[in-house]
Write a protein that holds these residues in place. Structure first.
Motif, PDB file in Angstrom:
ATOM      1  N   LEU A 230      -4.850  -2.701  -4.946  1.00  0.00           N
ATOM      2  CA  LEU A 230      -3.676  -2.095  -4.315  1.00  0.00           C
ATOM      3  C   LEU A 230      -3.689  -2.365  -2.810  1.00  0.00           C
ATOM      4  O   LEU A 230      -4.741  -2.329  -2.171  1.00  0.00           O
ATOM      5  CB  LEU A 230      -3.647  -0.577  -4.572  1.00  0.00           C
ATOM      6  N   THR A 231      -2.520  -2.616  -2.276  1.00  0.00           N
ATOM      7  CA  THR A 231      -2.418  -2.843  -0.837  1.00  0.00           C
ATOM      8  C   THR A 231      -2.313  -1.492  -0.136  1.00  0.00           C
ATOM      9  O   THR A 231      -2.073  -0.461  -0.779  1.00  0.00           O
ATOM     10  CB  THR A 231      -1.155  -3.659  -0.506  1.00  0.00           C
ATOM     11  N   GLN A 232      -2.466  -1.500   1.183  1.00  0.00           N
ATOM     12  CA  GLN A 232      -2.339  -0.276   1.975  1.00  0.00           C
ATOM     13  C   GLN A 232      -0.960   0.343   1.739  1.00  0.00           C
ATOM     14  O   GLN A 232      -0.820   1.554   1.584  1.00  0.00           O
ATOM     15  CB  GLN A 232      -2.548  -0.614   3.458  1.00  0.00           C
ATOM     16  N   GLU A 233       0.025  -0.528   1.672  1.00  0.00           N
ATOM     17  CA  GLU A 233       1.406  -0.087   1.454  1.00  0.00           C
ATOM     18  C   GLU A 233       1.534   0.648   0.110  1.00  0.00           C
ATOM     19  O   GLU A 233       2.179   1.693   0.016  1.00  0.00           O
ATOM     20  CB  GLU A 233       2.296  -1.330   1.455  1.00  0.00           C
ATOM     21  N   GLN A 234       0.901   0.082  -0.916  1.00  0.00           N
ATOM     22  CA  GLN A 234       0.973   0.702  -2.246  1.00  0.00           C
ATOM     23  C   GLN A 234       0.268   2.049  -2.256  1.00  0.00           C
ATOM     24  O   GLN A 234       0.716   2.991  -2.902  1.00  0.00           O
ATOM     25  CB  GLN A 234       0.352  -0.241  -3.291  1.00  0.00           C
ATOM     26  N   VAL A 235      -0.844   2.149  -1.519  1.00  0.00           N
ATOM     27  CA  VAL A 235      -1.580   3.415  -1.449  1.00  0.00           C
ATOM     28  C   VAL A 235      -0.715   4.456  -0.739  1.00  0.00           C
ATOM     29  O   VAL A 235      -0.621   5.613  -1.163  1.00  0.00           O
ATOM     30  CB  VAL A 235      -2.941   3.218  -0.743  1.00  0.00           C
ATOM     31  N   GLU A 236      -0.029   4.015   0.319  1.00  0.00           N
ATOM     32  CA  GLU A 236       0.842   4.949   1.046  1.00  0.00           C
ATOM     33  C   GLU A 236       2.013   5.409   0.185  1.00  0.00           C
ATOM     34  O   GLU A 236       2.406   6.579   0.226  1.00  0.00           O
ATOM     35  CB  GLU A 236       1.350   4.302   2.341  1.00  0.00           C
ATOM     36  N   SER A 237       2.549   4.475  -0.616  1.00  0.00           N
ATOM     37  CA  SER A 237       3.694   4.854  -1.456  1.00  0.00           C
ATOM     38  C   SER A 237       3.272   5.874  -2.520  1.00  0.00           C
ATOM     39  O   SER A 237       4.079   6.654  -3.011  1.00  0.00           O
ATOM     40  CB  SER A 237       4.335   3.623  -2.100  1.00  0.00           C
ATOM     41  N   LEU A 238       1.980   5.880  -2.827  1.00  0.00           N
ATOM     42  CA  LEU A 238       1.439   6.880  -3.760  1.00  0.00           C
ATOM     43  C   LEU A 238       1.509   8.270  -3.117  1.00  0.00           C
ATOM     44  O   LEU A 238       1.922   9.247  -3.739  1.00  0.00           O
ATOM     45  CB  LEU A 238      -0.008   6.498  -4.089  1.00  0.00           C
ATOM     46  N   HIS A 239       1.146   8.344  -1.830  1.00  0.00           N
ATOM     47  CA  HIS A 239       1.139   9.622  -1.118  1.00  0.00           C
ATOM     48  C   HIS A 239       2.532  10.133  -0.830  1.00  0.00           C
ATOM     49  O   HIS A 239       2.755  11.328  -0.758  1.00  0.00           O
ATOM     50  CB  HIS A 239       0.349   9.488   0.192  1.00  0.00           C
ATOM     51  N   THR A 240       3.479   9.206  -0.627  1.00  0.00           N
ATOM     52  CA  THR A 240       4.848   9.642  -0.331  1.00  0.00           C
ATOM     53  C   THR A 240       5.649   9.830  -1.620  1.00  0.00           C
ATOM     54  O   THR A 240       6.865   9.997  -1.577  1.00  0.00           O
ATOM     55  CB  THR A 240       5.550   8.614   0.579  1.00  0.00           C
ATOM     56  N   GLU A 241       4.949   9.785  -2.751  1.00  0.00           N
ATOM     57  CA  GLU A 241       5.539  10.017  -4.077  1.00  0.00           C
ATOM     58  C   GLU A 241       6.620   9.015  -4.466  1.00  0.00           C
ATOM     59  O   GLU A 241       7.465   9.294  -5.306  1.00  0.00           O
ATOM     60  CB  GLU A 241       6.069  11.463  -4.191  1.00  0.00           C
ATOM     61  N   LYS A 242       6.566   7.815  -3.843  1.00  0.00           N
ATOM     62  CA  LYS A 242       7.469   6.743  -4.290  1.00  0.00           C
ATOM     63  C   LYS A 242       6.912   6.166  -5.588  1.00  0.00           C
ATOM     64  O   LYS A 242       7.646   5.712  -6.450  1.00  0.00           O
ATOM     65  CB  LYS A 242       7.541   5.636  -3.228  1.00  0.00           C
ATOM     66  N   ASP A 243       5.592   6.173  -5.684  1.00  0.00           N
ATOM     67  CA  ASP A 243       4.929   5.648  -6.885  1.00  0.00           C
ATOM     68  C   ASP A 243       4.617   6.814  -7.810  1.00  0.00           C
ATOM     69  O   ASP A 243       3.824   7.691  -7.479  1.00  0.00           O
ATOM     70  CB  ASP A 243       3.640   4.921  -6.471  1.00  0.00           C
ATOM     71  N   THR A 244       5.289   6.840  -8.961  1.00  0.00           N
ATOM     72  CA  THR A 244       5.018   7.914  -9.919  1.00  0.00           C
ATOM     73  C   THR A 244       4.502   7.350 -11.244  1.00  0.00           C
ATOM     74  O   THR A 244       4.077   8.090 -12.111  1.00  0.00           O
ATOM     75  CB  THR A 244       6.291   8.740 -10.188  1.00  0.00           C
ATOM     76  N   ASP A 245       4.558   5.994 -11.369  1.00  0.00           N
ATOM     77  CA  ASP A 245       4.081   5.357 -12.601  1.00  0.00           C
ATOM     78  C   ASP A 245       2.614   4.986 -12.369  1.00  0.00           C
ATOM     79  O   ASP A 245       2.287   3.846 -12.070  1.00  0.00           O
ATOM     80  CB  ASP A 245       4.948   4.113 -12.882  1.00  0.00           C
ATOM     81  N   TYR A 246       1.734   5.998 -12.467  1.00  0.00           N
ATOM     82  CA  TYR A 246       0.336   5.820 -12.059  1.00  0.00           C
ATOM     83  C   TYR A 246      -0.425   4.767 -12.851  1.00  0.00           C
ATOM     84  O   TYR A 246      -1.362   4.168 -12.359  1.00  0.00           O
ATOM     85  CB  TYR A 246      -0.417   7.155 -12.156  1.00  0.00           C
ATOM     86  N   SER A 247      -0.043   4.546 -14.112  1.00  0.00           N
ATOM     87  CA  SER A 247      -0.839   3.634 -14.944  1.00  0.00           C
ATOM     88  C   SER A 247      -0.367   2.179 -14.844  1.00  0.00           C
ATOM     89  O   SER A 247      -0.984   1.290 -15.401  1.00  0.00           O
ATOM     90  CB  SER A 247      -0.787   4.086 -16.403  1.00  0.00           C
ATOM     91  N   ARG A 248       0.733   1.950 -14.126  1.00  0.00           N
ATOM     92  CA  ARG A 248       1.291   0.593 -14.057  1.00  0.00           C
ATOM     93  C   ARG A 248       0.443  -0.296 -13.149  1.00  0.00           C
ATOM     94  O   ARG A 248       0.262  -0.021 -11.971  1.00  0.00           O
ATOM     95  CB  ARG A 248       2.721   0.667 -13.516  1.00  0.00           C
ATOM     96  N   TYR A 249      -0.071  -1.379 -13.731  1.00  0.00           N
ATOM     97  CA  TYR A 249      -0.871  -2.325 -12.956  1.00  0.00           C
ATOM     98  C   TYR A 249      -0.225  -3.706 -13.052  1.00  0.00           C
ATOM     99  O   TYR A 249      -0.008  -4.226 -14.148  1.00  0.00           O
ATOM    100  CB  TYR A 249      -2.313  -2.386 -13.487  1.00  0.00           C
ATOM    101  N   GLU A 250       0.106  -4.283 -11.907  1.00  0.00           N
ATOM    102  CA  GLU A 250       0.782  -5.586 -11.887  1.00  0.00           C
ATOM    103  C   GLU A 250      -0.213  -6.700 -11.598  1.00  0.00           C
ATOM    104  O   GLU A 250      -0.987  -6.615 -10.645  1.00  0.00           O
ATOM    105  CB  GLU A 250       1.882  -5.578 -10.821  1.00  0.00           C
ATOM    106  N   ILE A 251      -0.175  -7.733 -12.437  1.00  0.00           N
ATOM    107  CA  ILE A 251      -0.997  -8.922 -12.178  1.00  0.00           C
ATOM    108  C   ILE A 251      -0.107  -9.896 -11.414  1.00  0.00           C
ATOM    109  O   ILE A 251       0.984 -10.241 -11.873  1.00  0.00           O
ATOM    110  CB  ILE A 251      -1.503  -9.563 -13.489  1.00  0.00           C
TER     111      ILE A 251
END
Ligand SMILES: [Zn+2]
Ligand SMILES: [Zn+2]
Ligand SMILES: [Zn+2]
Length: 438
Positions: A230-251
């Motif tokens: 995960l990038t820093q941006e993706q980690v931040e989007s987790l904290h700001t609740e933009k990311d709610t699909d926790y199990s989704r992993y993109e290759i």
């Protein structure tokens, strides 16, 4: 086309006899009358021969009335003869025909004559530009977006996994994050109490200690997410609740390339030891060239190489990047590796190629490719674009490389000549002259 010497002298004899008769006639009638008479004769004779000529059914050339050559004609045209209007040695083709026959016209120019050695080679993948794509988490395959042979852009999502491992890691980070926030609030609260002398210093120190621990815990949780890709941006989007699909992993594709292997199917479970895809950047390939023992001393890193293959019209140029220090034990040959740009994808791994290794270069005044040169009646010629067609032009060649040759005389810089498919022009010329009966 040309008449024999005997025929010429015979014709000349007849002409002189005719002149003698005319001379006698002049003596009788007088100069003035003869002058006008000869004018009429000449005109009518010329007109008649011209009419007969264009009526000739075997004559396929479009003849032009005027001749563009100067008086000092070096092309060997028949001036004194009966058909000065006829361009000998010129092949006329429509622009469409020139195109479909594959005749390219280029300007005569200086160039570099390259002395080369021709060696066999094989195209291979550039190992520096091949990626085995492995997921960093285990999970079930939810989407497969690319197939064998597909092109991918850098960072493009090529497959999506459902990963409990990733969901757990994200949850751990979120928990650590809220514990950290709580500890922070606690420190602030106790600081206020301490300043009002309500809380003892010991309590403040304990709260600060707890804050430091939760900070470490949170950072560790985030480091794990980064390790999962995960990038820093993706980690931040987790904290700001933009990311709610926790199990989704993109290759994702690490660079632009082509999928050359695929080992992933919808619904299967993959692990961090599963190579899901092999991606190769084919815009850059290796050509491993076999070098024979006698050539080995001359092959050094940096030597230019022209790589050719059947079915590929344009040579791909690169240079020797590596020379193997070893000799193959079974074949007793050496190996030189050429790194080659392949933007058009013409070179495919596994393809056999011809590698022309340049050993030396020399500047020459005029350089033409071998494909421009033909031999007609023991004369070396090129076909120059003039007189509304291609005219054969005798030339004297200098040094040759096996690919190009130097032109010492006969062709001037800037003159346009046919560089390819000139055998067609030679054949057309032969045909035209065979059908001609003058
Ligand atoms: Zn003719
Ligand atoms: Zn966090
Ligand atoms: Zn190409």
């Amino acid at each position: 086309m040309s008449e024999t010497k005997a025929q010429y002298w015979k014709r000349r004899g007849i002409r002189q006899a005719a002149l003698l008769i005319v001379g006698l006639f002049v003596g009788v009638i007088g100069t003035r009358y003869w002058m006008s008479r000869a004018d009429i004769d000449g005109a009518s004779t010329k007109g008649a021969s011209k009419a007969a000529h264009s009526a000739d059914p075997t004559d396929e050339h479009g003849h032009e009335g005027e001749h563009e050559h100067g008086t000092g004609d070096e092309h060997g045209h028949d001036y004194a003869g009966e058909h000065g209007e006829h361009e000998e040695g010129v092949v006329r083709l429509s622009p469409e025909a020139v195109k479909t026959l594959g005749i390219t016209v280029v300007e005569a120019a200086p160039g570099k004559l390259e002395k080369t050695v021709i060696l066999p080679g094989e195209v291979g993948l550039n190992s520096d530009r091949v990626a085995h794509i492995v997921p960093r988490v285990s999970g079930m395959v939810r989407e497969v977006r690319k197939n064998l042979g597909d092109a991918v852009k850098p960072g493009e999502v090529i497959a999506v996994l459902d990963s409990r491992e990733l969901a757990d890691a994200k949850a751990a980070d979120l928990a650590a994050s809220s514990r950290h926030a709580l500890a922070q609030a606690n420190v602030e609260r106790i600081e206020t109490l301490f300043s009002k002398k309500i809380a003892p210093e010991e309590e403040l120190l304990k709260a600060k200690q707890a804050l430091a621990e939760t900070d470490i815990e949170h950072r560790t949780a985030e480091a794990k997410l980064h390790a999962l890709g995960l990038t820093q941006e993706q980690v931040e989007s987790l904290h700001t609740e933009k990311d709610t699909d926790y199990s989704r992993y993109e290759i994702k594709a690490p660079f632009a390339g082509t999928v050359i292997e695929k080992h992933i199917t919808l619904g299967e479970v993959v692990n961090p030891d599963t190579s899901c895809f092999v991606l190769a950047d084919l815009s850059n390939v290796w050509v491993d060239v076999t070098v024979y023992p006698q050539d080995i001393p001359q092959i050094t890193v940096g030597r230019p190489v022209n790589v050719l293959a059947t079915g590929i019209s344009d040579p791909h140029r690169g240079e020797v990047a590596y020379v193997s220090p070893k000799i193959d034990e079974s074949t007793r040959t050496g190996m030189a590796r050429v790194v080659l740009a392949n933007p058009d994808g013409h070179l495919r791994p596994g393809m056999f190629v011809r590698a022309d290794l340049v050993l030396s270069e020399e500047d020459v005044g005029i350089l033409v490719p071998d494909s421009a040169v033909q031999t007609i009646d023991n004369q070396t010629v090129v076909f120059v674009e003039e007189h509304g067609g291609f005219e054969k032009r005798p030339v004297i060649l200098g040094k040759k490389s096996g690919k190009d040759c130097e032109v010492l005389s006969g062709l001037s810089p800037g003159e346009r000549y046919a560089a390819t498919s000139t055998f067609i022009l030679k054949a057309e010329l032969g045909k035209g002259e065979a059908e001609h009966e003058h």
